[in-house]
Motif scaffolding. Sequence first.
Motif, short mmCIF file in Angstrom:
data_model
loop_
_atom_site.label_atom_id
_atom_site.label_comp_id
_atom_site.label_asym_id
_atom_site.label_seq_id
_atom_site.Cartn_x
_atom_site.Cartn_y
_atom_site.Cartn_z
N GLU A 168 1.35 9.45 -12.65
CA GLU A 168 0.12 10.86 -11.88
C GLU A 168 -0.69 9.92 -11.21
OE1 GLU A 168 -1.26 12.90 -15.23
OE2 GLU A 168 -2.47 11.39 -15.89
N ASN A 169 -1.66 10.79 -10.47
CA ASN A 169 -2.42 10.28 -9.54
C ASN A 169 -2.01 9.33 -8.58
OD1 ASN A 169 -4.59 11.78 -10.96
ND2 ASN A 169 -4.81 10.25 -12.19
N VAL A 170 -1.17 9.50 -7.80
CA VAL A 170 -0.17 8.83 -7.00
C VAL A 170 -0.78 8.62 -5.67
CG1 VAL A 170 2.09 8.02 -6.00
CG2 VAL A 170 1.89 8.94 -8.27
N SER A 171 -0.97 7.50 -5.23
CA SER A 171 -1.40 7.26 -3.87
C SER A 171 -0.52 6.34 -3.37
CB SER A 171 -2.90 6.92 -3.86
OG SER A 171 -3.13 5.56 -4.45
N LEU A 172 -0.49 6.24 -1.87
CA LEU A 172 0.22 5.06 -1.24
C LEU A 172 -0.77 4.86 0.08
CD1 LEU A 172 2.56 3.27 -0.66
CD2 LEU A 172 3.55 4.97 0.89
N ASN A 173 -1.38 3.71 -0.03
CA ASN A 173 -2.21 3.29 1.11
C ASN A 173 -1.68 2.06 1.93
OD1 ASN A 173 -4.27 5.21 0.42
ND2 ASN A 173 -4.43 3.89 -1.54
N HIS A 174 -2.32 1.72 3.17
CA HIS A 174 -1.65 0.56 3.89
C HIS A 174 -3.03 -0.07 4.21
CE1 HIS A 174 -1.16 -1.17 7.92
NE2 HIS A 174 0.11 -1.51 7.44
N GLY A 205 -4.31 -3.71 5.46
CA GLY A 205 -4.28 -5.23 6.04
C GLY A 205 -2.71 -5.51 6.33
N GLY A 206 -1.85 -4.84 6.64
CA GLY A 206 -0.37 -5.22 6.57
C GLY A 206 0.34 -5.12 5.30
N VAL A 207 -0.35 -4.58 4.30
CA VAL A 207 0.34 -4.43 3.12
C VAL A 207 0.42 -2.90 2.44
CG1 VAL A 207 0.18 -4.87 0.63
CG2 VAL A 207 -0.43 -6.68 2.31
N PHE A 208 1.54 -2.37 2.18
CA PHE A 208 1.63 -1.08 1.68
C PHE A 208 1.31 -1.24 0.09
CE2 PHE A 208 3.59 0.14 5.39
CZ PHE A 208 3.02 1.59 5.60
N VAL A 209 0.34 -0.34 -0.41
CA VAL A 209 0.15 -0.63 -1.94
C VAL A 209 0.17 0.94 -2.42
CG1 VAL A 209 -1.91 -1.09 -3.47
CG2 VAL A 209 -1.66 -2.05 -1.17
N ALA A 258 11.05 -12.92 11.57
CA ALA A 258 10.86 -14.01 12.68
C ALA A 258 11.51 -13.57 13.73
CB ALA A 258 11.25 -15.54 12.25
N HIS A 259 12.56 -12.36 13.72
CA HIS A 259 13.26 -12.21 14.90
C HIS A 259 12.91 -10.91 15.50
CE1 HIS A 259 16.50 -13.99 12.09
NE2 HIS A 259 15.89 -14.92 12.99
N ALA A 260 11.80 -10.14 15.13
CA ALA A 260 11.40 -8.90 15.57
C ALA A 260 10.03 -8.54 15.13
CB ALA A 260 12.44 -7.66 15.40
N GLU A 261 9.35 -7.73 16.08
CA GLU A 261 8.08 -7.11 15.55
C GLU A 261 8.31 -5.99 14.61
OE1 GLU A 261 4.28 -4.96 17.62
OE2 GLU A 261 5.92 -5.41 18.50
N VAL A 262 7.47 -6.27 13.61
CA VAL A 262 7.37 -5.29 12.40
C VAL A 262 6.30 -4.15 12.46
CG1 VAL A 262 6.94 -5.06 9.86
CG2 VAL A 262 8.05 -7.08 10.81
N PHE A 263 6.55 -2.91 12.76
CA PHE A 263 5.85 -1.75 12.84
C PHE A 263 5.44 -1.03 11.43
CE2 PHE A 263 8.12 -2.21 16.78
CZ PHE A 263 7.41 -2.11 17.55
N GLU A 264 4.29 -0.47 11.54
CA GLU A 264 3.86 0.18 10.23
C GLU A 264 3.87 1.60 10.53
OE1 GLU A 264 0.24 -1.92 9.63
OE2 GLU A 264 1.30 -3.69 9.29
N THR A 265 4.71 2.48 9.62
CA THR A 265 4.38 4.00 9.68
C THR A 265 3.62 4.31 8.53
OG1 THR A 265 6.48 4.31 8.38
CG2 THR A 265 6.98 3.80 10.67
N GLY A 266 3.46 5.86 8.32
CA GLY A 266 2.72 6.25 7.26
C GLY A 266 3.39 6.12 6.10
N SER A 267 4.74 5.80 6.11
CA SER A 267 5.33 5.62 4.68
C SER A 267 5.81 4.21 4.49
CB SER A 267 6.34 6.66 4.51
OG SER A 267 7.25 6.53 5.27
N GLY A 268 5.97 3.32 5.46
CA GLY A 268 6.71 2.07 5.17
C GLY A 268 6.69 1.34 6.49
#
Length: 750
Positions: free
Chosen positions: A160-166, A168-172, A193-203
């Motif tokens: 319970e009391n679940v949260s997903l935060n971003h 500095g490049g880390v999802f927690v 190393a082959h492509a850019e990594v994008f950060e969305t609201g969930s991953g």
Amino acid sequence: MVGTITEHGFNKEQIEFFGSKFLIGNGFLGYRGTLEEYTKHELVACTLSGLYDQNGTKWREPVNAPNPFFIVAQYNGEDMSVLKRKPAAHMQSIDMQGAVHSRQTTFDNGFCIASRRFVSMADKHVMAAEYTVFCEHGGDISLNIKIDSDIWDLNGPHLENVSLNHKGGVFVYCANTIELKEKIVVAQKAVSAHAEVFETGSGFVIQKAMSSGETLTANIYAAVYKSSDEDIENCESAAIASVNASARLGFEKLLAANAARWQQIWDDVLVTIDGDKEAELALRYSTYLLLVSTPFHTSHVAIPARGLSGQVYKGAMFWDTEIYMLPFYCCCLPKTARNLVLYRINTLEGARRKAKEYGYRGAFYAWESQETGDEYCTEYNLNDIFTGRPIRTYFRDKQVHISADVVYGIWEYYKMTGDDEILLEGGAETIFECVRFLYSYSYFKCDKDRFEILDVTGADEYHERIHNDAFTNVMTKKALEAAARVIEILETKYPEKLANIIEKIDYVKDKKAIDDFKNKLYIPSPQKETGVIEQYDGYFKTEDTTPRELKKRIIKKDEYLGSPNGIAVNTQVIKQADVVLVTALFDKDYTLDQKLANFNYYEPRTEHGSSLSTCIYALAAVKCDLLDYAYKYFMRAAHTDLSGDYKLYAGDLYIGGTHPAANGGSWMVAILGFGGLRAYEREVSFEPKLPERWKSLAFRMYCQNQKFEVKIAHGSIILNSFACNTKEITFVIYGKKHKMQPGAAQTIKY
């Protein structure tokens, strides 16, 4: 090279089985052998060792953490998932050398997925995955990576009391358990190393327009922490720091550190069977499954009945640990064996509470034990498959042999290690409290001038509330003998400390009464005419039939055969070894004719309804010189988790997962059975009986904190004492004594 377990082809019907078969772990957590695109519907689980939760009145069970390795690859907008598109080729494997899971999947459009992942044995919090896609014809590729928080639970939810935060490049991901409010943190970082990594609201999302023949690789680093972890002030900060450190090191360096730690372990536990590669691989796989669920990091939990493959049996520790698993650790990993013994010592208060709850004194250990040692086996443990109504079972109430089993485990550890300190650190107190409970539970029959143990459930389990069960009475006798011997040892070496223990638990009056209990306890003995030991009072009066004939009466496939209403209850059909377990463990107490009589009587009447059974029949067969029988049963036991030939349901209760007792039991058959190893207080003996096809059996072992290499062939044993050893150890080979000095080597004929 330890070996690799590989399966080719994809079949949805095998998803549950492969989840267990390809389990990875490090004892801190277990991660099922599922594919990256799977969800809770395919039984994905990241099961945490030692963290339990109860939601309302549901069963208390271990907590499954969110899945940090959820990945879906898209090719030109279409999900490339085995659940949505049939693969043209598919492979899953485990490299047991470093517990690395691999998958390779090729679809008919030329799109390929290859992945590797591991749970680090070098750092218990660290997980890492490498996910590569290959595009034969080119096209638009998207990798969608997230922490999947839709968790598979048997009796959840637990968070319970679940949260997903971003950050500095880390999802927690953060949450609290419902019962104890313990915090869980799962951190995830994706790099490529082959492509850019994008950060969305969930991953994370990685996108690339790929040319024909091009590859795209993503590395996913994860860390799992909980607030009860030792030396961790802030588990959220620790998790973030961990994944960032992993990303800096990179996948290959993390893999190398993991491999190095695994190599240290395999150096101590690897068994080599010359002449039988099938048996060797099966035994090594059994050992592997033990290791991935071994709590190397703590003495506050042991090994659950289904390892870390999920929440089955409430993630509880049973008698399996002492009888089936501890011998492996005592011989090969004595420091870990000590942890397993300390677990029982650490949970002594829970066993005392249980005894008091039932109106007894001493320590009545839990049938299903968790982190506190309190009883978590429910009174209604199964449902009637016909009515759906709960069935009152007596596993928790009447399997009193568990306290005797705990004593057996402590004593076997002591004999192998000579560790006096374990007795002084609570081992002696635990032993005394266990035998005090057994005395408290017993009945004295004045007219027969003997003690009896009535109203119990023995190792068989199909027959509940019986009297004078052979296994229970014999184990109690052995516990009483061990307690008496511990007093002798401490009186000689540590008289003041013994006096303090006796005073602390007020044992003076009980000591004399328990000595009387030891001398007058009734032990079922072999009948004069047949040599057969009656399993319990009145067993021979029940219907004499066989499992094959009995099963013709089954109405529904998964109906439970045992008490109170199962079709085996009023018959001589038993679930698993009971009397034969006695003759296997204590074979020196019986003549060869008596052992043969009991094997031949009970083997045709045993249903093998538990994975605990075949390994014991294999061990017993060795003691009876029935080596063909022994080999057959050994191979069945060692292939339990390779073949999936085990029950998935007891009634309507799901009981799938790995089988550590069968895994440990397989090692027992190989080393204690075919190898003939036996530990005494001051020496070790060997009486080998190798299968004909085995040219040799080689392994390493510890005795009295000294390390040895052993190679057994037909007619000879080669012993090597490591140069680091510090004292002489006596080996007894078929009755002849041979003293081994540090650094010495001997070839002994037998």
